[in-house]
Design an enzyme around this catalytic site. Structure first.
Site, mmCIF file in Angstrom:
data_model
loop_
_atom_site.group_PDB
_atom_site.id
_atom_site.type_symbol
_atom_site.label_atom_id
_atom_site.label_comp_id
_atom_site.label_asym_id
_atom_site.label_seq_id
_atom_site.Cartn_x
_atom_site.Cartn_y
_atom_site.Cartn_z
ATOM 1 N N VAL A 129 0.995 -1.186 0.145
ATOM 2 C CA VAL A 129 -0.109 -0.104 0.081
ATOM 3 C C VAL A 129 0.783 1.286 -0.030
ATOM 4 O O VAL A 129 1.428 1.565 0.967
ATOM 5 C CB VAL A 129 -0.816 -0.181 1.257
ATOM 6 C CG1 VAL A 129 -1.803 1.249 1.155
ATOM 7 C CG2 VAL A 129 -1.645 -1.370 1.256
ATOM 8 N N PRO A 130 0.991 1.930 -1.059
ATOM 9 C CA PRO A 130 2.477 2.734 -1.371
ATOM 10 C C PRO A 130 2.273 3.940 -0.844
ATOM 11 O O PRO A 130 2.178 4.971 -1.632
ATOM 12 C CB PRO A 130 2.494 2.576 -3.059
ATOM 13 C CG PRO A 130 1.136 2.483 -3.349
ATOM 14 C CD PRO A 130 0.314 1.668 -2.350
ATOM 15 N N CYS A 131 2.155 4.076 0.588
ATOM 16 C CA CYS A 131 2.431 5.410 1.248
ATOM 17 C C CYS A 131 3.756 6.388 0.951
ATOM 18 O O CYS A 131 3.629 7.779 0.804
ATOM 19 C CB CYS A 131 1.994 5.311 2.652
ATOM 20 S SG CYS A 131 3.263 4.295 3.528
ATOM 21 N N HIS A 132 4.860 5.530 0.540
ATOM 22 C CA HIS A 132 5.849 6.303 -0.089
ATOM 23 C C HIS A 132 5.697 6.988 -1.400
ATOM 24 O O HIS A 132 6.541 8.136 -1.504
ATOM 25 C CB HIS A 132 7.048 5.363 -0.092
ATOM 26 C CG HIS A 132 6.753 4.436 -1.310
ATOM 27 N ND1 HIS A 132 6.368 3.131 -1.317
ATOM 28 C CD2 HIS A 132 7.362 4.182 -2.743
ATOM 29 C CE1 HIS A 132 6.017 2.659 -2.289
ATOM 30 N NE2 HIS A 132 6.715 3.165 -3.226
ATOM 31 N N ARG A 133 4.622 6.960 -2.013
ATOM 32 C CA ARG A 133 4.467 7.765 -3.185
ATOM 33 C C ARG A 133 3.659 9.145 -2.883
ATOM 34 O O ARG A 133 3.294 9.777 -3.993
ATOM 35 C CB ARG A 133 3.871 6.857 -4.057
ATOM 36 C CG ARG A 133 4.379 5.841 -4.808
ATOM 37 C CD ARG A 133 3.652 4.817 -5.661
ATOM 38 N NE ARG A 133 4.524 3.633 -6.036
ATOM 39 C CZ ARG A 133 3.687 2.440 -6.412
ATOM 40 N NH1 ARG A 133 2.412 2.600 -6.382
ATOM 41 N NH2 ARG A 133 4.453 1.482 -6.766
#
Length: 167
Positions: A129-133
């Site tokens: 779940v790409p919260c780094h984006r």
């Protein structure tokens, strides 16, 4: 309540810990304290297969050969708002970024950029779940629960292995 099984493995980002029920992945987090003892590694056959799949997909992603994940996820732990944000995160494509405000608009809460940031921080399944984006409006990285150097690593990884358009 289903039993949750855990597995730790080493990567270039440090130790990662997976948590899964027999049906879905419920957690993926960075271990910042290597002295912290992992939970017992025993798992049911179903959870073991799911943990194997999650670990393989993470390793493929870190090698630059995977863009999307197929491991089933359970994000029911969050509030309704958090779940909306986490669903919105999954809509940010590989190699793309959005600002907190842009994500807030995407999930229908244009005045909730700060709340979106808090939901991001509570994301139980990092990387997949790409919260780094999600970055600050000025293009800076902003914060990251897994440490900013990891966020930079993940963004750099995705920029070095761009999605190639179909011919």
């Amino acid at each position: 309540m289903q039993k949750v099984f855990h597995r730790r493995f080493s990567t270039e980002l440090g130790e990662l810990e997976l948590a899964a029920t027999p049906d879905a992945l419920v957690g993926l987090e960075f271990i910042n304290d290597p002295e912290e003892q992992p939970p017992a590694p025993h798992a049911s056959p179903d959870a073991s297969a799911l943990l194997d799949l999650a670990e393989r997909e993470i390793r493929e992603y870190l090698a630059g050969t995977r863009r999307t994940f197929t491991v089933p996820l359970d994000l029911s732990v969050g509030t309704e708002f958090q779940q909306e944000v986490w669903q919105g995160l999954q809509g940010i494509g590989y190699g793309e970024t959005l600002s907190y405000h842009e994500l807030a608009c995407c999930v229908g809460h244009p005045r909730a950029a700060r709340a979106v940031g808090n939901a991001n921080h509570r994301n139980p399944i990092s990387i997949i779940v790409p919260c780094h984006r999600v970055i600050a409006a000025d293009g800076s990285l902003g914060g990251y629960g897994g440490k900013v150097w990891r966020k930079q690593f993940l963004l750099d990884l995705e920029s070095q292995h761009p999605v190639t358009p179909l011919s």
